[in-house]
Design an enzyme around this catalytic site. Sequence first.
Site, PDB file in Angstrom:
ATOM      1  N   PHE A 121       0.722  -1.334   0.013  1.00  0.00           N
ATOM      2  CA  PHE A 121      -0.024  -0.116   0.033  1.00  0.00           C
ATOM      3  C   PHE A 121       0.847   1.167  -0.037  1.00  0.00           C
ATOM      4  CE2 PHE A 121      -4.530   0.886   1.246  1.00  0.00           C
ATOM      5  CZ  PHE A 121      -5.336  -0.100   0.552  1.00  0.00           C
ATOM      6  N   GLN A 234      -7.917  14.583   3.988  1.00  0.00           N
ATOM      7  CA  GLN A 234      -7.363  13.716   2.984  1.00  0.00           C
ATOM      8  C   GLN A 234      -8.056  13.648   1.733  1.00  0.00           C
ATOM      9  OE1 GLN A 234      -6.456   9.222   3.408  1.00  0.00           O
ATOM     10  NE2 GLN A 234      -4.387  10.103   3.217  1.00  0.00           N
ATOM     11  N   HIS A 236      -8.190  11.334  -1.247  1.00  0.00           N
ATOM     12  CA  HIS A 236      -7.788  10.110  -1.744  1.00  0.00           C
ATOM     13  C   HIS A 236      -7.805  10.268  -3.400  1.00  0.00           C
ATOM     14  CE1 HIS A 236      -7.615   5.899  -3.090  1.00  0.00           C
ATOM     15  NE2 HIS A 236      -7.318   5.730  -1.569  1.00  0.00           N
ATOM     16  N   LEU A 250     -15.103   5.234  -3.593  1.00  0.00           N
ATOM     17  CA  LEU A 250     -13.477   4.989  -3.395  1.00  0.00           C
ATOM     18  C   LEU A 250     -13.441   3.723  -4.633  1.00  0.00           C
ATOM     19  CD1 LEU A 250     -11.011   5.939  -1.988  1.00  0.00           C
ATOM     20  CD2 LEU A 250     -11.470   3.585  -0.782  1.00  0.00           C
ATOM     21  N   GLU A 253      -6.648   1.826  -3.064  1.00  0.00           N
ATOM     22  CA  GLU A 253      -5.497   1.772  -3.238  1.00  0.00           C
ATOM     23  C   GLU A 253      -4.849   0.484  -3.467  1.00  0.00           C
ATOM     24  OE1 GLU A 253      -3.772   4.648  -0.705  1.00  0.00           O
ATOM     25  OE2 GLU A 253      -1.869   3.436  -0.665  1.00  0.00           O
ATOM     26  N   ARG A 309      -0.856   9.222  -0.526  1.00  0.00           N
ATOM     27  CA  ARG A 309      -1.998   9.858  -1.116  1.00  0.00           C
ATOM     28  C   ARG A 309      -2.117  11.386  -1.411  1.00  0.00           C
ATOM     29  NH1 ARG A 309      -6.180   6.486   2.593  1.00  0.00           N
ATOM     30  NH2 ARG A 309      -5.741   4.362   1.550  1.00  0.00           N
ATOM     31  N   HIS A 380     -11.802  12.073   1.769  1.00  0.00           N
ATOM     32  CA  HIS A 380     -11.822  10.600   2.157  1.00  0.00           C
ATOM     33  C   HIS A 380     -11.528  10.534   3.646  1.00  0.00           C
ATOM     34  CE1 HIS A 380     -11.108   6.274   1.811  1.00  0.00           C
ATOM     35  NE2 HIS A 380      -9.904   6.409   2.359  1.00  0.00           N
ATOM     36  N   ARG A 415      -2.438  10.771   6.365  1.00  0.00           N
ATOM     37  CA  ARG A 415      -2.534   9.283   6.804  1.00  0.00           C
ATOM     38  C   ARG A 415      -2.122   8.468   5.795  1.00  0.00           C
ATOM     39  NH1 ARG A 415      -6.245   4.927   6.373  1.00  0.00           N
ATOM     40  NH2 ARG A 415      -7.702   6.511   4.909  1.00  0.00           N
TER      41      ARG A 415
HETATM   42  C1  LIG Z   1     -14.493   3.344   1.088  1.00  0.00           C
HETATM   43  C2  LIG Z   1     -13.551   3.379   2.022  1.00  0.00           C
HETATM   44  C3  LIG Z   1     -12.419   2.415   1.984  1.00  0.00           C
HETATM   45  C4  LIG Z   1     -11.711   2.677   2.909  1.00  0.00           C
HETATM   46  N1  LIG Z   1     -10.693   1.546   3.147  1.00  0.00           N
HETATM   47  C5  LIG Z   1      -9.703   1.469   4.132  1.00  0.00           C
HETATM   48  C6  LIG Z   1      -8.873   0.615   4.270  1.00  0.00           C
HETATM   49  O1  LIG Z   1      -8.668  -0.226   3.556  1.00  0.00           O
HETATM   50  N2  LIG Z   1      -7.847   0.567   5.327  1.00  0.00           N
HETATM   51  C7  LIG Z   1      -7.846   1.562   6.298  1.00  0.00           C
HETATM   52  O2  LIG Z   1      -7.203   1.755   7.174  1.00  0.00           O
HETATM   53  N3  LIG Z   1      -8.791   2.630   6.142  1.00  0.00           N
HETATM   54  C8  LIG Z   1      -9.746   2.758   5.231  1.00  0.00           C
HETATM   55  N4  LIG Z   1     -10.502   3.546   5.241  1.00  0.00           N
HETATM   56  C9  LIG Z   1     -10.663   4.312   6.387  1.00  0.00           C
HETATM   57  C10 LIG Z   1     -11.483   3.720   7.426  1.00  0.00           C
HETATM   58  O3  LIG Z   1     -12.387   3.000   6.737  1.00  0.00           O
HETATM   59  C11 LIG Z   1     -11.981   4.572   8.511  1.00  0.00           C
HETATM   60  O4  LIG Z   1     -11.347   5.795   8.577  1.00  0.00           O
HETATM   61  C12 LIG Z   1     -12.679   4.177   9.613  1.00  0.00           C
HETATM   62  O5  LIG Z   1     -13.536   3.025   9.326  1.00  0.00           O
HETATM   63  C13 LIG Z   1     -13.152   4.837  10.547  1.00  0.00           C
HETATM   64  O6  LIG Z   1     -13.838   4.069  11.757  1.00  0.00           O
HETATM   65  P1  LIG Z   1     -14.387   4.706  12.858  1.00  0.00           P
HETATM   66  O7  LIG Z   1     -14.608   3.456  13.956  1.00  0.00           O
HETATM   67  O8  LIG Z   1     -13.586   5.709  13.691  1.00  0.00           O
HETATM   68  O9  LIG Z   1     -15.799   5.438  12.532  1.00  0.00           O
HETATM   69  P2  LIG Z   1     -16.806   4.756  11.924  1.00  0.00           P
HETATM   70  O10 LIG Z   1     -16.621   3.368  11.430  1.00  0.00           O
HETATM   71  O11 LIG Z   1     -17.420   5.621  10.827  1.00  0.00           O
HETATM   72  O12 LIG Z   1     -18.181   4.789  12.947  1.00  0.00           O
HETATM   73  C14 LIG Z   1     -18.702   5.727  13.272  1.00  0.00           C
HETATM   74  C15 LIG Z   1     -19.746   5.551  14.148  1.00  0.00           C
HETATM   75  O13 LIG Z   1     -19.949   6.521  14.702  1.00  0.00           O
HETATM   76  C16 LIG Z   1     -21.526   6.870  14.972  1.00  0.00           C
HETATM   77  N5  LIG Z   1     -22.029   7.908  14.908  1.00  0.00           N
HETATM   78  C17 LIG Z   1     -21.520   9.126  14.103  1.00  0.00           C
HETATM   79  N6  LIG Z   1     -22.217  10.150  14.846  1.00  0.00           N
HETATM   80  C18 LIG Z   1     -22.999   9.858  15.846  1.00  0.00           C
HETATM   81  C19 LIG Z   1     -24.004  10.752  16.813  1.00  0.00           C
HETATM   82  N7  LIG Z   1     -24.108  12.060  16.663  1.00  0.00           N
HETATM   83  N8  LIG Z   1     -24.493   9.827  17.529  1.00  0.00           N
HETATM   84  C20 LIG Z   1     -24.550   8.441  17.595  1.00  0.00           C
HETATM   85  N9  LIG Z   1     -23.662   7.834  16.715  1.00  0.00           N
HETATM   86  C21 LIG Z   1     -22.847   8.532  15.871  1.00  0.00           C
HETATM   87  C22 LIG Z   1     -21.748   6.071  13.398  1.00  0.00           C
HETATM   88  O14 LIG Z   1     -23.299   5.769  13.392  1.00  0.00           O
HETATM   89  C23 LIG Z   1     -21.081   5.099  13.334  1.00  0.00           C
HETATM   90  O15 LIG Z   1     -21.700   3.975  14.109  1.00  0.00           O
HETATM   91  C24 LIG Z   1     -11.562   3.647   4.194  1.00  0.00           C
HETATM   92  C25 LIG Z   1     -12.530   4.377   4.204  1.00  0.00           C
HETATM   93  C26 LIG Z   1     -13.505   4.634   3.045  1.00  0.00           C
HETATM   94  C27 LIG Z   1     -14.743   5.581   3.052  1.00  0.00           C
END
Ligand SMILES: Cc1cc2nc3c(=O)[nH]c(=O)nc-3n(C[C@H](O)[C@H](O)[C@H](O)COP(=O)(O)OP(=O)(O)OC[C@H]3O[C@@H](n4cnc5c(N)ncnc54)[C@H](O)[C@@H]3O)c2cc1C
Length: 604
Positions: A121, A234, A236, A250, A253, A309, A380, A415
């Site tokens: 990556f 970021q 992407h 998306l 990568e 990126r 992203h 990142r």
């Molecule tokens: C298409 C895509 C592909 C990706 N691929 C990769 C990858 O291969 N590798 C990698 O390392 N990263 C990747 N990323 C980045 C990564 O997926 C995210 O940064 C990561 O999943 C974020 O996780 P999190 O637990 O912080 O938040 P999230 O998984 O977004 O969870 C947020 C949670 O908070 C809740 N929430 C938000 N606001 C509120 C509120 N006001 N009240 C109650 N609940 C709330 C939401 O409902 C959700 O349950 C990718 C991102 C995208 C968009």
Amino acid sequence: MAEYQTHQFDVLIVGAGGAGLRAAIEASAAGVKVGVVTKSLLGKAHTVMAEGGMAAAMGNVDDRDNWRVHFADTMRGGQYLNNPRMAELHAKEAPARVRELEAWGAVFDRTKDGKILQRNFGGHRYPRLAHVGDRTGLEMIRTLQDHGIHQGIDVHMEMTILTLLKDGDRCVGAFAYDRERGRFRIFHAKAVVLATGGIGRAFQITSNSWEYTGDGHSLAYHAGAALMDMEFVQFHPTGMVWPPSVKGILVTEGVRGEGGVLRNRDGKRFMFDDIPANYKAQTADTEEEGWRYTQGDKSARRPPELLTRDHVARCIRREVKEGRGSPHGGVFLDISWIKEKLPNAAEHIKKKLPSMYHQFKQLADIDITKEPMEIGPTTHYMMGGVEVDAESQMSTVPGLFAAGECAAGLHGANRLGGNSLSDLVVFGKRAGEFAARFAKEHGAGAINHSFVDKVAKNALQPFERGAAGENPFAVQYELQEMMQDLVGIVRVESEMESALGEIAKLKARAVKAGISGNREYNGGWHTALDLDNLLTVSEVIARAAIERKESRGAHFRDDFPDKSEDWAKYNLRVTKDANGEPKVERVATKPLTEEMKQVIEENM
Ligand SMILES: Cc1cc2nc3c(=O)[nH]c(=O)nc-3n(C[C@H](O)[C@H](O)[C@H](O)COP(=O)(O)OP(=O)(O)OC[C@H]3O[C@@H](n4cnc5c(N)ncnc54)[C@H](O)[C@@H]3O)c2cc1C
């Protein structure tokens, strides 16, 4: 005083993505009562969309890899604005977190001798991403959710937190509405962990899901917590650009990790034209060397498509701006060319990138095993977020913790791909552990009921204004369009100043938002309530971006196109001042220890 349904927890986790679930598992393992709230359904958090994999220096594919190289890669990628202790903890603890997921039932792809397979990556020196095809996030969520539910975590789905509750300086819970019935709830807790993800929906073109309205950033800021690094958004390099309905989705990568190359309209691999000095020694000189790298030749160096990126996104923008783009305003990403090298290329692509194959087939009628994709940059990931203590993940507000994308520190100015999924489990675990410890050491604080009543009254005002009020969807759309244009991938002071003017006007309209219908699952109402979060993060991003007068990582200023030695010494912290306005301050970057300096030096 109105009566609201009230839930009592030791630790309340806001968010059921990777960070929230990992925090919940750890807190509940410490024997405290844990509640999780999520805006969507369990299993639907944004983490489920993650594709390429999670970075952890296990050395399964290349035994030269170890935490020291991962640490140095993360710091270089973040242009040394990272919190180095977080980068160190992350590099050291990620392998154990991956193995733990495996022990809990995650089925990773395998090497021939049965170890967890790791892929290349951008910005990672060696193949480092543990993955499950291109559906790694799905496997992570499934595993964490199964494990957490069996541990007895109490989950409240389709519940949106409107505000955090404080007793003096300390955070003692949160106030929410349930999306289905539109009724309010109090979550009374001894400690709160924010794990709400990112802010992508503040921009028009984004890979992010509807949940990403910057809620955690905004909740923390309004509760008095400090935000850091908010200028670093970021973009992407590879999002879909065509057809218009799917713009921004998306393209992992992983496509480039498996040998995909970027070409302009003339068929030229333009990434060879501009290799930053600090990556020259690690980058392939020829296309042939780049291909050998993607196939695991340890003597070869990475192709320039796998540079960080921020750099790849800017090179794509340059090609488009200078008239060498693809028909729909992007460039070409081609994995089909590997048929020149591999006899079973089509099957190989479908096996390694099944989601990408289906995504393009179904959404754009393109067969990626036969023809190139058209791609361009998409909003992203948010490097900026709640400022936290590296060890405990506690914010500057006692009892309030943050982990995952809504927290700042690990990634600095940019990142590396794959470093988010590992961030979620490394720091999710820590947040859960330390929040549980805080809960055990503190009693329940008091709820300020008159504050709660005020918030509830305010939240219902859009119904009173009805259809005569401002249309919340229009305000949201105009904000997204404006942020994309004025605070996007390339920034200048005058445009960002006009963005602040536009944000002020949109704020004035947002407080007049009106909606019709009733409280049951009312999308217009939900959007009206999201507006404050979107506007808060947009303003903070614009103010921090104006303040940083240089180009570094994801923050590129046309009026200050170079890196500045002076700015290398500072992170930007934003807090809400006594007048309710954002205050932006420079704070010295966290110092490196002698060992860290040596690790960076030996991995130059
Ligand atoms: C298409 C895509 C592909 C990706 N691929 C990769 C990858 O291969 N590798 C990698 O390392 N990263 C990747 N990323 C980045 C990564 O997926 C995210 O940064 C990561 O999943 C974020 O996780 P999190 O637990 O912080 O938040 P999230 O998984 O977004 O969870 C947020 C949670 O908070 C809740 N929430 C938000 N606001 C509120 C509120 N006001 N009240 C109650 N609940 C709330 C939401 O409902 C959700 O349950 C990718 C991102 C995208 C968009």
